[in-house]
Design a protein around this motif. Structure first.
Motif, mmCIF file in Angstrom:
data_model
loop_
_atom_site.group_PDB
_atom_site.id
_atom_site.type_symbol
_atom_site.label_atom_id
_atom_site.label_comp_id
_atom_site.label_asym_id
_atom_site.label_seq_id
_atom_site.Cartn_x
_atom_site.Cartn_y
_atom_site.Cartn_z
ATOM 1 N N ASN A 1 -1.678 1.384 -7.200
ATOM 2 C CA ASN A 1 -1.561 2.458 -6.215
ATOM 3 C C ASN A 1 -1.428 1.904 -4.798
ATOM 4 O O ASN A 1 -0.627 2.397 -4.007
ATOM 5 N N TYR A 2 -2.210 0.870 -4.478
ATOM 6 C CA TYR A 2 -2.114 0.270 -3.147
ATOM 7 C C TYR A 2 -0.757 -0.401 -2.948
ATOM 8 O O TYR A 2 -0.201 -0.368 -1.852
ATOM 9 N N ARG A 3 -0.225 -0.999 -3.986
ATOM 10 C CA ARG A 3 1.107 -1.604 -3.883
ATOM 11 C C ARG A 3 2.157 -0.538 -3.585
ATOM 12 O O ARG A 3 3.055 -0.756 -2.780
ATOM 13 N N LYS A 4 2.035 0.604 -4.248
ATOM 14 C CA LYS A 4 2.999 1.690 -4.048
ATOM 15 C C LYS A 4 2.906 2.269 -2.639
ATOM 16 O O LYS A 4 3.910 2.682 -2.069
ATOM 17 N N THR B 1 -7.523 -4.318 1.456
ATOM 18 C CA THR B 1 -8.199 -3.616 0.364
ATOM 19 C C THR B 1 -7.693 -4.114 -0.982
ATOM 20 O O THR B 1 -8.484 -4.356 -1.906
ATOM 21 N N LYS B 2 -6.388 -4.287 -1.098
ATOM 22 C CA LYS B 2 -5.790 -4.762 -2.355
ATOM 23 C C LYS B 2 -6.312 -6.161 -2.696
ATOM 24 O O LYS B 2 -6.619 -6.450 -3.854
ATOM 25 N N THR B 3 -6.481 -7.005 -1.688
ATOM 26 C CA THR B 3 -7.010 -8.356 -1.912
ATOM 27 C C THR B 3 -8.433 -8.305 -2.463
ATOM 28 O O THR B 3 -8.781 -9.051 -3.385
ATOM 29 N N GLU B 4 -9.259 -7.407 -1.937
ATOM 30 C CA GLU B 4 -10.630 -7.243 -2.447
ATOM 31 C C GLU B 4 -10.617 -6.744 -3.888
ATOM 32 O O GLU B 4 -11.400 -7.209 -4.719
ATOM 33 N N LEU B 5 -9.735 -5.796 -4.187
ATOM 34 C CA LEU B 5 -9.627 -5.287 -5.552
ATOM 35 C C LEU B 5 -9.158 -6.380 -6.509
ATOM 36 O O LEU B 5 -9.646 -6.479 -7.642
ATOM 37 N N GLU B 6 -8.234 -7.223 -6.064
ATOM 38 C CA GLU B 6 -7.747 -8.323 -6.903
ATOM 39 C C GLU B 6 -8.849 -9.346 -7.163
ATOM 40 O O GLU B 6 -8.953 -9.885 -8.262
ATOM 41 N N ARG B 7 -9.719 -9.575 -6.156
ATOM 42 C CA ARG B 7 -10.855 -10.483 -6.349
ATOM 43 C C ARG B 7 -11.814 -9.904 -7.387
ATOM 44 O O ARG B 7 -12.289 -10.602 -8.286
ATOM 45 N N ALA B 8 -12.070 -8.604 -7.286
ATOM 46 C CA ALA B 8 -12.948 -7.936 -8.255
ATOM 47 C C ALA B 8 -12.344 -7.993 -9.655
ATOM 48 O O ALA B 8 -13.054 -8.237 -10.636
ATOM 49 N N ASP C 1 6.948 2.812 15.244
ATOM 50 C CA ASP C 1 6.962 2.958 13.789
ATOM 51 C C ASP C 1 6.661 1.634 13.112
ATOM 52 O O ASP C 1 5.948 1.583 12.110
ATOM 53 N N ASP C 2 7.215 0.544 13.644
ATOM 54 C CA ASP C 2 6.971 -0.787 13.074
ATOM 55 C C ASP C 2 5.506 -1.184 13.215
ATOM 56 O O ASP C 2 4.921 -1.742 12.292
ATOM 57 N N ILE C 3 4.917 -0.888 14.354
ATOM 58 C CA ILE C 3 3.502 -1.230 14.575
ATOM 59 C C ILE C 3 2.623 -0.439 13.604
ATOM 60 O O ILE C 3 1.700 -0.988 13.000
ATOM 61 N N THR C 4 2.928 0.828 13.425
ATOM 62 C CA THR C 4 2.171 1.648 12.482
ATOM 63 C C THR C 4 2.311 1.102 11.062
ATOM 64 O O THR C 4 1.326 1.016 10.322
ATOM 65 N N ALA C 5 3.528 0.709 10.690
ATOM 66 C CA ALA C 5 3.757 0.153 9.357
ATOM 67 C C ALA C 5 3.002 -1.161 9.180
ATOM 68 O O ALA C 5 2.430 -1.416 8.119
ATOM 69 N N ILE C 6 2.970 -1.988 10.204
ATOM 70 C CA ILE C 6 2.250 -3.266 10.136
ATOM 71 C C ILE C 6 0.757 -3.015 9.959
ATOM 72 O O ILE C 6 0.097 -3.647 9.120
ATOM 73 N N GLU C 7 0.216 -2.091 10.756
ATOM 74 C CA GLU C 7 -1.211 -1.784 10.646
ATOM 75 C C GLU C 7 -1.546 -1.238 9.264
ATOM 76 O O GLU C 7 -2.560 -1.614 8.670
ATOM 77 N N GLU C 8 -0.705 -0.354 8.762
ATOM 78 C CA GLU C 8 -0.927 0.220 7.431
ATOM 79 C C GLU C 8 -0.834 -0.865 6.362
ATOM 80 O O GLU C 8 -1.652 -0.925 5.443
ATOM 81 N N HIS C 9 0.153 -1.746 6.488
ATOM 82 C CA HIS C 9 0.319 -2.858 5.544
ATOM 83 C C HIS C 9 -0.924 -3.751 5.554
ATOM 84 O O HIS C 9 -1.437 -4.120 4.491
ATOM 85 N N ASP C 10 -1.406 -4.100 6.740
ATOM 86 C CA ASP C 10 -2.582 -4.970 6.846
ATOM 87 C C ASP C 10 -3.814 -4.321 6.218
ATOM 88 O O ASP C 10 -4.572 -4.974 5.505
ATOM 89 N N ARG C 11 -3.993 -3.027 6.479
ATOM 90 C CA ARG C 11 -5.156 -2.313 5.919
ATOM 91 C C ARG C 11 -5.070 -2.266 4.395
ATOM 92 O O ARG C 11 -6.030 -2.584 3.687
ATOM 93 N N LEU C 12 -3.909 -1.896 3.891
ATOM 94 C CA LEU C 12 -3.727 -1.805 2.439
ATOM 95 C C LEU C 12 -3.843 -3.177 1.787
ATOM 96 O O LEU C 12 -4.426 -3.323 0.714
ATOM 97 N N ASN C 13 -3.287 -4.177 2.436
ATOM 98 C CA ASN C 13 -3.311 -5.524 1.875
ATOM 99 C C ASN C 13 -4.742 -6.074 1.796
ATOM 100 O O ASN C 13 -5.106 -6.725 0.817
#
Length: 135
Positions: A45-48, A78-85, A64-76
């Motif tokens: 879901n986070y990848r999507k 969280t996704k990294t923590e889920l992958e560690r788990a 728009d690019d700054i918003t996308a970067i911030e969203e990417h960083d936030r999602l990434n």
């Protein structure tokens, strides 16, 4: 350890951990399999949701690019923590398959049933975990 709840021995009730109670690896395998499935779904879901994974995304205005970067960083993050788990869950499932689940990977002592119920991915007994935290 027993507490007397009356005056005769028929009313004594043992409390605390029962001696001789063996750990049921199948119980923990089921818990871990369920957790693995849940984590895999969340990661997907986070990848999507990641705007950088959208192939139709066009380079827009700077805001728009700054918003996308911030969203990417936030999602990434969280996704990294889920992958560690997920990695911890898979490692615990491997220990079940090898027959080493529930044994401390540092000292070889049994990990308490109570600890495994709370944290089924634990690979250290509480004593070794506390020693690592202090170090």
């Amino acid at each position: 350890f027993q507490i007397r709840v009356g005056s005769n021995s028929e009313t004594e009730k043992p409390i605390g951990k029962k001696k001789g109670k063996s750990m049921n690896p199948e119980h923990f395998k089921a818990k871990l399999d369920s957790e693995k499935e849940k984590l895999e779904k969340e990661i997907n879901n986070y990848r999507k949701e990641d705007p950088y994974n959208d192939k139709t995304r066009s380079r827009g205005m700077l805001d728009d690019d700054i918003t996308a970067i911030e969203e990417h960083d936030r999602l990434n993050a969280t996704k990294t923590e889920l992958e560690r788990a997920l990695k911890d869950v898979v490692a615990a499932l491997v220990r079940i398959e090898k027959g080493t689940y529930g044994k401390c990977s540092n000292c070889g002592n049994e990990i308490s049933q109570e600890r495994l119920e709370i944290m089924p991915t634990a690979n250290l007994c509480l004593t070794c975990q506390q020693s690592q935290v202090r170090a």
